[in-house]
Write an enzyme that holds these catalytic residues in place. Structure first.
Site, PDB file in Angstrom:
ATOM      1  N   LEU A  74       0.975   0.369  -6.371  1.00 35.03           N
ATOM      2  CA  LEU A  74       2.172   1.018  -5.839  1.00 35.03           C
ATOM      3  C   LEU A  74       1.764   1.730  -4.556  1.00 35.03           C
ATOM      4  O   LEU A  74       0.610   2.157  -4.420  1.00 35.03           O
ATOM      5  CB  LEU A  74       2.715   2.035  -6.850  1.00 35.03           C
ATOM      6  CG  LEU A  74       3.267   1.463  -8.173  1.00 35.03           C
ATOM      7  CD1 LEU A  74       3.649   2.599  -9.127  1.00 35.03           C
ATOM      8  CD2 LEU A  74       4.479   0.566  -7.925  1.00 35.03           C
ATOM      9  N   ASP A  75       2.713   1.854  -3.631  1.00 36.15           N
ATOM     10  CA  ASP A  75       2.418   2.542  -2.362  1.00 36.15           C
ATOM     11  C   ASP A  75       2.089   4.008  -2.620  1.00 36.15           C
ATOM     12  O   ASP A  75       2.496   4.577  -3.637  1.00 36.15           O
ATOM     13  CB  ASP A  75       3.619   2.466  -1.421  1.00 36.15           C
ATOM     14  CG  ASP A  75       3.944   1.039  -1.036  1.00 36.15           C
ATOM     15  OD1 ASP A  75       3.038   0.183  -1.098  1.00 36.15           O
ATOM     16  OD2 ASP A  75       5.111   0.791  -0.685  1.00 36.15           O
ATOM     17  N   GLN A  76       1.483   4.632  -1.654  1.00 32.61           N
ATOM     18  CA  GLN A  76       1.086   6.048  -1.819  1.00 32.61           C
ATOM     19  C   GLN A  76       2.288   6.923  -2.121  1.00 32.61           C
ATOM     20  O   GLN A  76       2.204   7.836  -2.923  1.00 32.61           O
ATOM     21  CB  GLN A  76       0.234   6.484  -0.672  1.00 32.61           C
ATOM     22  CG  GLN A  76       0.578   7.198   0.594  1.00 32.61           C
ATOM     23  CD  GLN A  76       1.695   8.136   0.709  1.00 32.61           C
ATOM     24  OE1 GLN A  76       1.817   9.099  -0.085  1.00 32.61           O
ATOM     25  NE2 GLN A  76       2.517   7.945   1.700  1.00 32.61           N
TER      26      GLN A  76
END
Ligand code: URA
Length: 240
Positions: A109-111
């Site tokens: 998942l993105d930051q």
């Protein structure tokens, strides 16, 4: 299996370190203190404690993490703390094929994305959950900057073209929840897929949260940053 071998397999360090933990009285197994590193135990349903913390013996580890915002799914993050710092050391050190590889995130998942993230040291499980051929649905709660309309929803369902592939990608389901909020279900996981799909229909993601994988919902009592083992029921909810 010998107790020192059990601790080693669960990520408590080298065999020597594990033997030392047992001999110096840090370990109880099946409810009793044990100081003989070579003591034999049935591993099935075994629970042991190291320094008062209880661990179940697990041939393969399966867990869920509520990923908080501002964390990276990489082991060598570039700007934010790694999600792996949220896990206790044994989970990061479980040996695999001679290396202390530990559990790995099942996809990334993105930051700035929050929500349900699975981790395991079972390579086949990772492959099954990530492969687009297996169509495991992943549900995202998406908050966008501009007002949504039915046309954007039907384009997301009908298919949009992203910059790295001429074949359109489509949402398996898309529900308009509020004027700037929708629930999007994907069965594949291309790089920044939700953000790029939303951009392709002329909008912009402001907040992204993964609420479900397969039939497994993120439990409401698992707070951001917390993790827990997957139960048999959780694993069944992830089965095809
Ligand atoms: N899609 C994105 O754009 N980001 C994520 O983190 C997950 C899916």
């Amino acid at each position: 299996m010998q107790l020192q071998e059990i601790l080693f397999s669960q990520g408590f360090g080298t065999r020597r370190i594990c033997a030392g933990l047992i001999q110096h009285g840090h370990v109880t197994a099946a409810g009793h203190p044990v100081t003989d590193a070579a003591a034999d135990f049935e591993t099935e349903d075994l629970r042991f404690c190291v320094d008062g913390v209880e661990w179940p013996y697990q041939e393969k580890a399966y867990l869920m993490l509520h990923k908080p915002t501002g964390t990276e799914c990489s082991r060598k993050p570039s700007a934010y703390p790694s999600i792996y710092t949220l896990l206790p050391p044994p989970l990061r050190q479980r040996p695999q094929k001679g290396a202390t590889q530990g559990v790995q995130a099942v996809g990334r998942l993105d930051q700035d994305t929050t929500g349900l993230l699975l981790l395991t040291d079972d390579g086949q499980f990772i492959h099954r959950m990530n492969s687009p051929r297996h169509h495991v649905p992943k549900v995202y709660e998406v908050t966008v900057r501009h007002l949504l309309d039915e046309q954007q929803v039907s384009r997301l369902l009908g298919g949009v073209v992203l910059d790295d592939d001429p074949r359109p990608v489509r949402a398996a389901a898309c529900e308009l929840m509020e004027e700037t909020r929708l629930r999007l279900t994907l069965t594949e996981g291309k790089y920044h897929q939700v953000k790029r799909m939303i951009a392709a229909v002329g909008n912009r993601v402001e907040r992204l949260h993964r609420s479900r994988i397969g039939r497994l919902e993120l439990p409401p009592d698992l707070l951001p940053g917390q993790w827990r083992w997957l139960s048999a029921a959780d694993l069944a909810a992830l089965a095809p």
